[in-house]
Design an enzyme around this catalytic site. Structure first.
Site, PDB file in Angstrom:
ATOM      1  CE  LYS A  13      -2.304  -1.025   3.840  1.00 14.87           C
ATOM      2  NZ  LYS A  13      -1.734  -2.337   4.201  1.00 14.87           N
ATOM      3  NE  ARG A  87      -4.369  -1.295   9.723  1.00 14.01           N
ATOM      4  CZ  ARG A  87      -3.244  -0.753   9.258  1.00 14.01           C
ATOM      5  NH1 ARG A  87      -3.199   0.527   8.921  1.00 14.01           N
ATOM      6  NH2 ARG A  87      -2.155  -1.479   9.123  1.00 14.01           N
ATOM      7  NE  ARG A 126       7.161  -2.977   6.055  1.00  9.10           N
ATOM      8  CZ  ARG A 126       5.864  -2.693   6.077  1.00  9.10           C
ATOM      9  NH1 ARG A 126       5.240  -2.327   4.987  1.00  9.10           N
ATOM     10  NH2 ARG A 126       5.185  -2.806   7.199  1.00  9.10           N
ATOM     11  NE  ARG A 159       6.455  -0.575  10.498  1.00  8.98           N
ATOM     12  CZ  ARG A 159       5.359  -0.442   9.752  1.00  8.98           C
ATOM     13  NH1 ARG A 159       5.403   0.250   8.625  1.00  8.98           N
ATOM     14  NH2 ARG A 159       4.224  -0.967  10.130  1.00  8.98           N
ATOM     15  NE  ARG A 170       1.853  -4.918  11.043  1.00  9.94           N
ATOM     16  CZ  ARG A 170       2.842  -4.620  10.192  1.00  9.94           C
ATOM     17  NH1 ARG A 170       4.005  -5.216  10.282  1.00  9.94           N
ATOM     18  NH2 ARG A 170       2.650  -3.719   9.259  1.00  9.94           N
TER      19      ARG A 170
HETATM   20  P1  AMP Z   1       0.780   0.513   8.957  1.00 11.80           P
HETATM   21  O1  AMP Z   1       2.026   1.302   8.773  1.00 11.80           O
HETATM   22  O2  AMP Z   1      -0.369   1.021   8.110  1.00 11.80           O
HETATM   23  O3  AMP Z   1       0.985  -0.976   8.818  1.00 11.80           O
HETATM   24  O4  AMP Z   1       0.306   0.763  10.474  1.00 11.80           O
HETATM   25  C1  AMP Z   1       1.131   0.400  11.551  1.00 11.80           C
HETATM   26  C2  AMP Z   1       0.296   0.272  12.808  1.00 11.80           C
HETATM   27  O5  AMP Z   1      -0.341   1.526  13.109  1.00 11.80           O
HETATM   28  C3  AMP Z   1      -0.835  -0.738  12.739  1.00 11.80           C
HETATM   29  O6  AMP Z   1      -0.412  -2.072  12.987  1.00 11.80           O
HETATM   30  C4  AMP Z   1      -1.760  -0.206  13.822  1.00 11.80           C
HETATM   31  O7  AMP Z   1      -1.242  -0.507  15.125  1.00 11.80           O
HETATM   32  C5  AMP Z   1      -1.642   1.310  13.639  1.00 11.80           C
HETATM   33  N1  AMP Z   1      -2.631   1.813  12.666  1.00 11.80           N
HETATM   34  C6  AMP Z   1      -2.392   2.406  11.476  1.00 11.80           C
HETATM   35  N2  AMP Z   1      -3.527   2.735  10.847  1.00 11.80           N
HETATM   36  C7  AMP Z   1      -4.538   2.324  11.673  1.00 11.80           C
HETATM   37  C8  AMP Z   1      -5.959   2.332  11.578  1.00 11.80           C
HETATM   38  N3  AMP Z   1      -6.575   2.839  10.499  1.00 11.80           N
HETATM   39  N4  AMP Z   1      -6.661   1.835  12.618  1.00 11.80           N
HETATM   40  C9  AMP Z   1      -6.055   1.331  13.716  1.00 11.80           C
HETATM   41  N5  AMP Z   1      -4.723   1.258  13.856  1.00 11.80           N
HETATM   42  C10 AMP Z   1      -3.965   1.750  12.849  1.00 11.80           C
END
Ligand code: AMP
Length: 213
Positions: A13, A87, A126, A159, A170
């Site tokens: 994404k 999400r 990653r 990360r 996740r």
């Molecule tokens: P990402 O970089 O999009 O994979 O997001 C990393 C982490 O941020 C996720 O595993 C969640 O803990 C939190 N996060 C990001 N976007 C959301 C969302 N829309 N709703 C809830 N948690 C989020």
């Protein structure tokens, strides 16, 4: 362009949102990046979000919805690519309501489809630049100088939530809590499914064709 990039963690994404943003001038909004910045700056939101994020859990809806709304309101007439939001169904409903208020409905939700084995390979290898968010991969997208970002020379990091246990969590969270959002957008008839394995530029081409750009 007003779109959501949807898909499990590791689907690409962030990479595709970056390309769409560069090519079409729309704002790239990643709730994950905004939250990571808040954690790094130890803001109130960051302190709350940190433990959820490290475990690969979702940050509570009301926190993320407020962040996304703030960002969308600051854009004015500019288009946007949402990456990692919504999400959950409550997040999707809140987004619809916010966009309805300003009479700017979503054009499309692009769902990047990748099988689980490939997702684990991508996430475990990653590396990301904490300064500008640019993603890399130890095998398939190496930086020119090892450990340094090509764009801003930031020190690349692995990360905490790209470690094996958090990755498994996740993917589970995605299957349990996030994938039902697909049905919501299917009903709204704006869902576009894209096979997202293979060359990054080829996938980008498939997305732009699906969007009619
Ligand atoms: P990402 O970089 O999009 O994979 O997001 C990393 C982490 O941020 C996720 O595993 C969640 O803990 C939190 N996060 C990001 N976007 C959301 C969302 N829309 N709703 C809830 N948690 C989020």
């Amino acid at each position: 362009m007003r779109i959501v990039l949807f898909g499990p963690p590791g689907a690409g994404k962030g990479t595709q949102a970056g390309l769409l943003s560069e090519n079409f001038g729309a704002a790239h909004i990643s709730t994950g990046d905004i939250l990571r910045e808040a954690v790094a700056n130890k803001t109130q939101v960051g302190l709350l979000a940190k433990s959820y994020m490290e475990k690969g859990e979702l940050v509570p809806d009301e926190v993320v919805i407020a962040i996304a709304k703030d960002k969308l309101e600051s854009l004015g007439d500019k288009g946007f690519i949402l990456d990692g939001f919504p999400r959950t169904i409550p997040q999707a409903k809140a987004l619809d309501a916010a966009l309805k208020d300003i009479d700017k409905p979503l054009d499309a939700v692009v769902n990047l489809q990748v099988d689980d084995e490939e997702l684990v390979r991508r996430l475990s290898g990653r590396r990301v630049c904490p300064s500008c968010g640019e993603p890399y991969h130890v095998d398939s997208k190496k930086s020119e100088v090892e450990g340094k970002c090509d764009k801003c020379e930031g020190e690349l990091v692995h990360r905490a939530d790209d470690q094996p246990e958090a990755i498994r969590n996740r993917l589970k969270v995605y299957n349990d809590q996030t994938s039902p959002v697909l049905g919501y957008y299917e009903q709204a008839r704006i869902l576009r499914n894209i096979a997202a394995c293979g060359d990054i530029q080829d996938i980008f081409g498939t997305i732009t064709t699906a969007l009619g750009e």
